[in-house]
Scaffold this motif. Structure first.
Motif, short mmCIF file in Angstrom:
data_model
loop_
_atom_site.label_atom_id
_atom_site.label_comp_id
_atom_site.label_asym_id
_atom_site.label_seq_id
_atom_site.Cartn_x
_atom_site.Cartn_y
_atom_site.Cartn_z
N ILE A 1 5.16 -1.03 -6.82
CA ILE A 1 3.75 -0.95 -7.22
C ILE A 1 2.87 -0.77 -5.99
CG2 ILE A 1 1.87 -2.21 -8.40
CD1 ILE A 1 4.17 -1.76 -10.32
N GLU A 2 1.92 0.17 -6.07
CA GLU A 2 0.97 0.33 -4.97
C GLU A 2 -0.23 -0.59 -5.16
OE1 GLU A 2 2.22 4.65 -3.20
OE2 GLU A 2 0.33 4.58 -4.30
N VAL A 3 -0.54 -1.32 -4.10
CA VAL A 3 -1.63 -2.31 -4.12
C VAL A 3 -2.46 -2.11 -2.87
CG1 VAL A 3 -2.16 -4.78 -4.25
CG2 VAL A 3 -0.01 -3.96 -5.17
N PHE B 1 5.92 7.03 7.61
CA PHE B 1 6.09 8.49 7.65
C PHE B 1 5.76 8.97 6.24
CE2 PHE B 1 8.67 7.05 11.15
CZ PHE B 1 8.48 8.03 12.13
N LYS B 2 4.66 9.67 6.09
CA LYS B 2 4.18 10.03 4.76
C LYS B 2 4.43 11.50 4.43
CE LYS B 2 2.65 7.96 2.18
NZ LYS B 2 3.40 7.12 1.20
N PRO B 3 5.08 11.78 3.31
CA PRO B 3 5.25 13.17 2.88
C PRO B 3 3.99 13.61 2.14
CG PRO B 3 6.36 11.69 1.36
CD PRO B 3 5.65 10.83 2.35
N SER C 1 3.09 3.54 -10.48
CA SER C 1 1.93 3.98 -9.68
C SER C 1 1.96 5.50 -9.55
CB SER C 1 1.96 3.32 -8.30
OG SER C 1 2.01 1.92 -8.42
N HIS C 2 3.07 6.04 -9.02
CA HIS C 2 3.17 7.50 -8.94
C HIS C 2 3.41 8.11 -10.32
CE1 HIS C 2 3.77 6.26 -4.77
NE2 HIS C 2 3.20 7.41 -4.48
N GLY C 3 4.07 7.33 -11.18
CA GLY C 3 4.40 7.83 -12.52
C GLY C 3 3.19 8.16 -13.36
N SER D 1 -4.38 6.98 1.48
CA SER D 1 -3.60 7.81 0.55
C SER D 1 -3.47 7.08 -0.78
CB SER D 1 -2.22 8.14 1.13
OG SER D 1 -1.49 6.97 1.41
N ASP D 2 -3.47 7.85 -1.85
CA ASP D 2 -3.18 7.34 -3.20
C ASP D 2 -4.04 6.16 -3.68
OD1 ASP D 2 -1.31 9.34 -3.37
OD2 ASP D 2 0.45 8.03 -3.40
N GLY D 3 -5.28 6.06 -3.18
CA GLY D 3 -6.16 4.97 -3.60
C GLY D 3 -6.40 4.97 -5.11
N PHE D 4 -6.45 6.16 -5.71
CA PHE D 4 -6.74 6.28 -7.15
C PHE D 4 -5.70 5.60 -8.05
CE2 PHE D 4 -4.96 10.07 -5.17
CZ PHE D 4 -3.71 10.13 -5.79
N GLN D 5 -4.52 5.32 -7.48
CA GLN D 5 -3.49 4.67 -8.31
C GLN D 5 -3.16 3.26 -7.82
OE1 GLN D 5 -0.55 7.77 -7.69
NE2 GLN D 5 0.61 6.56 -6.23
N ALA D 6 -3.91 2.78 -6.83
CA ALA D 6 -3.62 1.45 -6.27
C ALA D 6 -4.28 0.35 -7.09
CB ALA D 6 -4.10 1.37 -4.82
N LEU E 1 8.09 -5.65 0.40
CA LEU E 1 6.81 -5.05 0.79
C LEU E 1 7.03 -3.56 1.02
CD1 LEU E 1 3.81 -5.38 1.80
CD2 LEU E 1 4.76 -5.59 4.11
N ARG E 2 6.26 -2.73 0.30
CA ARG E 2 6.32 -1.30 0.52
C ARG E 2 5.17 -0.88 1.44
NH1 ARG E 2 5.36 3.33 -2.78
NH2 ARG E 2 4.31 3.92 -0.87
N GLY E 3 5.30 0.29 2.05
CA GLY E 3 4.24 0.83 2.90
C GLY E 3 4.83 1.99 3.67
N PRO F 1 0.82 -1.21 0.00
CA PRO F 1 0.00 0.00 0.00
C PRO F 1 0.86 1.27 0.00
CG PRO F 1 0.17 -0.88 2.21
CD PRO F 1 0.89 -1.86 1.32
N CYS F 2 0.23 2.37 -0.35
CA CYS F 2 0.93 3.65 -0.22
C CYS F 2 1.29 3.83 1.25
CB CYS F 2 0.03 4.78 -0.71
SG CYS F 2 0.82 6.40 -0.58
N SER F 3 0.28 3.70 2.14
CA SER F 3 0.51 3.87 3.58
C SER F 3 0.12 2.62 4.35
CB SER F 3 -0.39 4.99 4.13
OG SER F 3 -0.16 6.20 3.47
MN MN Z 1 1.91 6.81 -2.66
#
Ligand code: MN
Ligand code: PEP
Length: 337
Positions: A297-299, A130-132, A271-273, A308-313, A125-127, A101-103
């Protein structure tokens, strides 16, 4: 400058040259190759240094490093750097996939996603803990609790944990729980952060700043390499352009350009791209075709509810299909995934 030693130069001759480099007020960085050792002499140019080193015993030649990013350059190291952490490998024949996930939002969320991406073949695993965030009113991450949940997910799955560190003073805390430190796009030129992250000794995923040139990107990597930490992955995550049909513009020529200029592995973040879930899978496939060494990849199991960032997950089924598609293209370009 690079001091190229003769094949068969003795350890004493190599030590002598290292001492001479230091005596000239330069830093040395030794790269042991299969046939010969080369020693990079780094620092401000010194008059007479080239001649002084050229006369050393065991030295074949001394050549200037033309690129401004000395240690990242293929001039200094021709064989590709492979970054590994637990089951994740980025830079070799196998393409490393980092997904999540993004977060980090909750224990249930991160564990569910961790098991799913692991089964689909991810190694990391990404996640974000601390979110900017662009707005100070948006969700800022679970911070230390998020890090503990990521560590729990590693215990259950064996996945390498990739998470962002935003401030130099947070490096020890994040490094205690994570396997790979992500330096985010907004912090690409935060030099004290790059140094502190480098000094942790953990592999670093360095994201390209949305307005950074390739030279600025590579010089940012150089700050990490200069700490003696050679485990750096460069991540193309899209740049700011006039175009607004996507969140950022994802330039895939970056992958081949960087392969020609640096030995560091290249990861693409579609995903961010793109910022649009419907575009992510195809751009992931295109990244593999372009020679990317890794994907991030955001999932999310329920993108609509993401903090956060659900639109690209990607949803789990779409992510699984993306992995299958990428695998077919990877085989076509002689890679594994
Ligand atoms: Mn994100
Ligand atoms: C992220 O990975 O969630 C992120 C914030 O990425 P970037 O720094 O590329 O915007």
């Amino acid at each position: 400058m690079i001091v190229v030693m003769k094949p068969g130069a003795t350890p004493q001759q190599i030590e002598h040259i290292k001492g001479e480099i230091e005596r000239l007020g330069l830093r040395n960085h030794v790269i042991v190759g299969t046939e010969r050792t080369v020693i990079a002499a780094l620092g401000e140019k010194r008059d007479g240094a080239k001649q002084a080193l050229e006369t050393g015993e065991g030295v074949e030649k001394v050549v200037p490093i033309l690129a401004p990013y000395k240690m990242a350059s293929t001039e200094v190291k021709r064989d590709r750097t492979v970054v590994t952490s637990l089951g994740l490998s980025v830079g070799g024949k196998k393409i490393g996939v980092i997904a999540g996930p993004c977060s980090v939002e909750s224990k249930q969320q991160i564990l569910e996603i961790a098991h799913m991406v692991k089964e689909a073949g991810a190694g990391g695993l990404r996640g974000g803990a601390f979110k900017p965030r662009t707005s100070p009113y948006s969700f800022q991450g679970l911070k230390e609790t998020g890090l503990q949940l990521l560590a729990l997910a590693r215990e259950e799955t064996g996945l390498a944990i990739v998470t962002e560190v935003m401030a130099p003073e947070h490096v020890p805390m994040v490094a205690e729980h994570a396997d790979i430190l992500q330096v985010g796009a907004r912090n690409m030129q935060n030099y004290p952060l790059l140094e502190a992250a480098g000094e942790s000794g953990l592999p670093i995923l360095l994201k390209r700043g949305p307005s950074a040139t390739m030279e600025e990107f590579l010089l940012a990597a150089e700050y990490i390499l200069k700490t003696g930490n050679t485990n750096v992955m460069l991540c193309e995550r899209g740049i700011r352009t006039f175009e607004d049909h996507t969140r950022f513009t994802l330039p895939l020529a970056t992958v081949e350009y960087l392969h020609q200029t640096t030995h560091l592995p290249i990861v693409v973040d579609p995903s961010h791209g793109t910022g649009k879930a419907s575009l992510v899978s195809r751009m992931a496939v295109a990244s593999v075709a372009a020679g990317a060494d890794g994907l991030i990849i955001e999932v999310h199991p329920n993108p609509e509810k993401a903090m956060s960032d659900g639109f690209q997950a990607l949803t789990p089924p779409v992510f699984r299909q993306m992995m299958a598609d990428c695998r077919r293209v990877a085989a076509a370009v002689d890679r594994d995934l």
